[in-house]
Design an enzyme around this catalytic site. Structure first.
Site, short mmCIF file in Angstrom:
data_model
loop_
_atom_site.label_atom_id
_atom_site.label_comp_id
_atom_site.label_asym_id
_atom_site.label_seq_id
_atom_site.Cartn_x
_atom_site.Cartn_y
_atom_site.Cartn_z
CB THR A 205 4.64 3.52 12.46
OG1 THR A 205 5.88 2.95 12.04
CG2 THR A 205 4.20 2.89 13.77
N GLY B 158 11.73 -3.68 15.27
CA GLY B 158 12.60 -3.57 16.43
C GLY B 158 11.85 -3.99 17.66
CB ALA C 237 8.12 -1.96 16.14
CD GLU D 155 6.78 2.91 4.42
OE1 GLU D 155 5.82 3.36 3.74
OE2 GLU D 155 6.86 1.73 4.78
CG ASN E 209 4.04 5.64 0.77
OD1 ASN E 209 4.11 5.72 -0.45
ND2 ASN E 209 4.67 4.68 1.45
CG ASP F 154 -1.83 1.19 1.31
OD1 ASP F 154 -1.76 2.05 0.41
OD2 ASP F 154 -2.61 1.27 2.28
CG HIS F 155 4.36 2.16 -1.20
ND1 HIS F 155 5.60 2.74 -1.22
CD2 HIS F 155 4.43 1.21 -0.24
CE1 HIS F 155 6.39 2.18 -0.34
NE2 HIS F 155 5.70 1.22 0.26
#
Length: 319
Positions: free
Chosen positions: A104, A173, A176, A106, A109, A37-38
């Site tokens: 979360t 990480g 997250a 980028e 986008n 989804d971008h």
């Protein structure tokens, strides 16, 4: 038993190509689909970015496989109420075979409406509240909500599935992964990180599915495959938080100048040796993934599906 799905990269392919890949994936024996989804591709060489919700509607009429978004950001570019409506409709179209993967996001986008790009702690808090709002809406009740990040007034989903779609949370990480355990029905990661998966399960994620993904380039000419990956997807090898903070494809192109062919050759399965592909996918299985999604980079889709049908998937399924 691990399931093997095909990853549809909206950044690289047109809608027609994605639908053709979905059909080929089902015929080849893949049992699931994931789709990105971008709003933008990572770089101009990739050259595409169709709206994922339109693609899911088309997929529902094309194949019978389950579909998962990997992943949607329901916090900035799209309000969680709109994301919840899109997810509910997708689940209805797919007869319940839809899962909403969220993360979360980028800056690439999410900054396009001019909103501030927050630090990770704020984005994580926004995601947690967004998931709470979406779960309320999935009940079909009338929802009003006033929180630190979102306001919802008298919202109700009239078109929704009998069972709410699962929400799988992406995380790369420990913090997250902890968020995924706390608010998610499953955990998404893009590396075979057994330590993170074990941490997720031991911290309360036991029994929840773990989804992993990787990209490969099947080509009878291995050097050509390396060139293809280096041209189209060098961003896969960018370190740290660059993928989250760079705002435009041009910035990714600048950063990717630091990625060498040698790094690509060492990190991405390239060429037509089935064992190299099997080994790369099996690493996710051994790390503890319940679903593994594989995407083919470049134009060699026919050879990829033929060889995965005859050589790779049978070997993985029999292991």
């Amino acid at each position: 038993m691990t399931e093997f799905g095909y990853f549809l990269a909206c950044e690289e392919f047109t809608p027609a190509q994605l639908l053709d890949q979905a059909r080929r994936a089902e015929e080849a024996g893949f049992t699931r689909l994931a789709i990105s989804d971008h709003f933008h591709p990572w770089n101009d060489a990739q050259g595409n970015s169709p709206l994922v919700w339109s693609m899911i509607g088309a997929l529902s009429q094309t194949v019978s496989l389950p579909v998962t978004t990997l992943v949607t950001c329901p916090t900035i570019r799209m309000h969680p109420t709109v994301t919840a409506q899109a997810a509910a409709t997708s689940s209805v179209l797919l007869d319940g075979r839809f899962a909403l993967g969220v993360g979360t996001g980028e800056a690439l986008n999410e900054h396009v409406n001019g909103d501030r790009w927050p630090p990770f702690a704020d984005r994580a808090a926004m995601l947690e509240e967004a998931v709470e709002v979406m779960r309320e809406l999935f009940t079909g009740d009338l929802v009003s909500h006033r929180g630190p990040h979102y306001t919802v007034e008298n919202a109700r989903l009239y078109t929704r599935p009998d069972t709410p779609p699962p929400v799988h949370v992406s995380g790369f990480g420990p913090s997250a992964a902890a968020l995924a355990r706390r608010i998610g029905d499953g955990y998404v990661l893009m590396s075979p990180d057994k330590e993170l998966i074990d941490t997720f399960r031991q911290a309360g994620g036991a029994g929840k599915p773990v989804l992993g993904g990787l990209k490969v380039c099947w080509d009878e000419d291995r050097e050509r495959a390396v060139d293809t990956v280096h041209r189209l997807w060098p961003n896969e090898l960018l370190p740290g938080e660059l993928a989250q903070v760079l705002p435009t494809p041009a910035h990714f192109e600048q950063a990717a100048e630091l990625v060498t062919r040698e790094q690509v050759a060492a990190s991405v399965p390239c060429g037509d040796d089935p064992e190299a592909h099997i080994e790369a996918v099996r690493a996710y299985v051994e790390a503890g993934c319940d679903e593994v999604y594989i995407g083919q980079i470049g134009p060699g889709q026919a050879a990829f599906f033929d060889n995965y049908r005859s050589k790779v998937l049978p070997a993985l399924s029999s292991a």
